[in-house]
Design an enzyme around this catalytic site. Structure first.
Site, PDB file in Angstrom:
ATOM      1  NE  ARG A 104      44.344  38.532  42.316  1.00  0.00           N
ATOM      2  CZ  ARG A 104      43.202  38.172  41.760  1.00  0.00           C
ATOM      3  NH1 ARG A 104      43.163  37.883  40.462  1.00  0.00           N
ATOM      4  NH2 ARG A 104      42.085  38.083  42.468  1.00  0.00           N
TER       5      ARG A 104
ATOM      6  CE  LYS B 142      40.281  41.367  45.501  1.00  0.00           C
ATOM      7  NZ  LYS B 142      39.216  41.686  44.514  1.00  0.00           N
TER       8      LYS B 142
END
Length: 355
Positions: free
Chosen positions: A286, A322
């Protein structure tokens, strides 16, 4: 010596001995054998073959027997010699094949994992896995390579684009041969994304302090391999910049770093692959995907550790990740050259400390 002689030489020697013995028996000792025959066979001496001829025939038969035996031994020796040569050649082929297979396995798997498989008698269904508590993970991608890639005729159906990507990845791989990056392990490449980890090699878990427990080591000692991974990320940027100058391109890296615990293992029966899994890997991915081209993004925990090694950062601020919500992130911009009493070789991305 007699075993090594040729059967022709042996035959010649035996003929010479037989002829000499026969001449002695028939001519020189003729009267002795006649007297012996006369005394022993007094009653029927005229119907008996003289002893001197019998002995000569017996010697001839013995010579033929010895010659046959010598010929048989020679044939067996020759076969044994040829078998030894064949076995030696087969051993060399097996050794070369094993060396070749070991090189292939070492290229597919980290060295310590390859030694585990090559040195143990594991069944195919057995699974190799290893948990690590303190690991550094890096994802580095070239986002603008997808814009560069084309399958038009000018690029020979995309082959020239792949050639450039191969050159880039190969240059990144060559960095791992440097001593300062010995604790870094390449995991895999996915398209133009390069994944590596630090701390998975046995020696990197102790960082040269094998005689001391983990809890007795300082933060700087424990996370030296992670600092090496950060150095590797900066060196990748320098390497890509040099390649851009040579190829007149403008590729840029987007890198994400993270640290923590992972589960490592080998999956697959054919073309086995070493990989790592865990929350640490997900966050590192990420950090790369939410990053900005030309920058190295880390979370606050990584920032707190790497700044102790002289790395320079710029605060980016909280971003949404996320599955994690908002995380405070930083961009790593470089590293100050350490000031030591001895002359130290600095990496290309390091700048001297002017303080």
């Amino acid at each position: 010596m007699l075993v090594q002689l040729s059967h022709v030489v042996k035959l010649a020697l035996m003929l010479l001995v037989t002829i000499a013995t026969g001449a002695v028996n028939i001519h020189s000792w003729m009267y002795i054998y006649d007297i012996y025959d006369f005394i022993r066979y007094l009653d029927y001496s005229y119907s008996v073959v003289p002893t001197r001829y019998l002995l000569t025939v017996m010697i001839i038969i013995m010579m033929m027997s010895f010659y046959y035996f010598a010929r048989h031994v020679e044939r067996q020796s020759r076969k044994l010699f040829l078998w030894k040569i064949e076995v030696h050649d087969q051993k060399e082929k097996v050794y070369e094949m094993r060396t070749y297979n070991e090189a292939l396995v070492t290229n597919m798997l980290p060295e310590h994992v390859a030694k585990h498989f090559l040195g143990s008698k594991m069944r195919d269904e057995e699974l190799y896995s290893q948990s690590y508590d303190e690991i550094g993970v890096m994802f580095a991608s070239i986002p603008n390579f997808s814009d560069f890639y084309t399958e038009e005729g000018i690029n020979n159906g995309g082959i020239e684009c792949l050639r450039i990507l191969n050159e880039i990845i190969s240059d990144f791989d060559s960095l791992l041969d440097r001593t300062e990056f010995r604790h870094i392990t390449k995991i895999k490449t996915i398209g133009s994304t390069y994944m590596a980890a630090s701390g998975v090699t046995p020696e990197s878990n102790t960082n040269g302090y094998a005689d001391r427990k983990i809890e007795d080591q300082s933060i700087l000692e424990r996370w030296q391999h992670f600092a090496d991974l950060a150095d590797f990320a900066l060196a990748m940027k320098v390497t890509l910049g040099n390649l851009n100058k040579q190829s007149f391109n403008n590729f840029m890296l987007r890198i994400g770093l993270n640290k923590g615990g992972v589960l490592a293992g080998v999956i697959g029966a054919r073309k086995p692959h070493f990989d790592i899994w865990g929350n640490t890997v997900n966050v590192a991915s990420r950090m790369e995907s939410t990053g900005v081209m030309g920058n190295i993004q880390v979370v606050e925990d990584c920032y707190n550790i790497l700044k102790e090694y002289g790395f320079r950062f710029v605060r980016r601020g909280p971003i949404y990740v996320k599955g994690k919500g908002e995380l405070l992130t930083f961009f790593m911009k470089g590293k100050d050259k350490p000031v030591t009493k001895t002359t130290a070789v600095s990496l290309p991305h390091q700048i001297p400390d002017k303080s």
